[in-house]
Write an enzyme that holds these catalytic residues in place. Structure first.
Site, PDB file in Angstrom:
ATOM      1  N   CYS A 112      22.060  31.870  -1.638  1.00 35.05           N
ATOM      2  CA  CYS A 112      20.926  32.368  -2.407  1.00 35.05           C
ATOM      3  C   CYS A 112      21.479  33.394  -3.396  1.00 35.05           C
ATOM      4  CB  CYS A 112      19.809  32.922  -1.525  1.00 35.05           C
ATOM      5  SG  CYS A 112      20.239  34.331  -0.526  1.00 35.05           S
TER       6      CYS A 112
ATOM      7  N   CYS B 224      16.857  28.976  -5.286  1.00 35.51           N
ATOM      8  CA  CYS B 224      17.077  29.974  -6.328  1.00 35.51           C
ATOM      9  C   CYS B 224      17.205  29.350  -7.715  1.00 35.51           C
ATOM     10  CB  CYS B 224      18.280  30.837  -6.000  1.00 35.51           C
ATOM     11  SG  CYS B 224      19.712  29.981  -5.357  1.00 35.51           S
TER      12      CYS B 224
ATOM     13  N   CYS C  40      21.314  29.590  -8.711  1.00 30.96           N
ATOM     14  CA  CYS C  40      22.222  29.110  -7.671  1.00 30.96           C
ATOM     15  C   CYS C  40      23.339  28.319  -8.337  1.00 30.96           C
ATOM     16  CB  CYS C  40      21.495  28.211  -6.674  1.00 30.96           C
ATOM     17  SG  CYS C  40      20.674  29.095  -5.366  1.00 30.96           S
TER      18      CYS C  40
END
Length: 138
Positions: free
Chosen positions: A17, A91, A95
């Site tokens: 994350c 995310c 990410c």
């Protein structure tokens, strides 16, 4: 030819994350709990916060796991590891891509600002996903 050792057969799992302070830490913990000696579990963030959220520590303490010994890590620290599975926690574009044999985006909401009851619900969702993942990997 030598037989593969336990270390050779362990699946390497990574949970990613942004801050590596909530969701990915909880997922790593549940992979360690439920995967026991069958997996090597890691977590990291694209922009680690440098600390674990106290709510995450409390939520995991409630299920008997001490998350206070974990630390928020950068993906850069894991650059040399080849992963069997990578889960991003929802995310989006923040990410980064991590090379792995399998990948999935779990799209789990960030519980950072949630009430403790909402936080527990996210914790329980993460546990269910980790248990399902481990069953699929066996």
């Amino acid at each position: 030819m030598t037989e593969p050792t336990l270390e050779d057969t362990k699946k390497r799992l990574l949970f990613v994350c942004v801050e590596n302070s909530n969701r990915s830490q909880i997922a790593e913990a549940f992979a360690r709990i439920h995967g026991q000696n069958e997996v090597e579990a890691y977590s990291a963030g694209s922009r680690p916060s440098g600390k674990i959220n106290p709510k995450a520590i409390e939520a995991m303490r409630e299920v008997g796991y001490d998350l206070s010994s974990h630390r928020s890590k950068s993906l850069d620290e894991l650059a040399g590891i080849e992963f069997d599975f990578v889960a991003t926690m929802g995310c989006g574009d923040e990410c980064p891509f991590v090379r792995a044999k399998q990948r999935d985006d779990w799209n789990i909401p960030d519980p950072r600002e949630m009430t403790m009851d909402e936080f527990r619900a996210v914790r329980d969702e993460i546990e269910a996903r980790v248990v399902h993942l481990l069953a699929d990997l066996r």
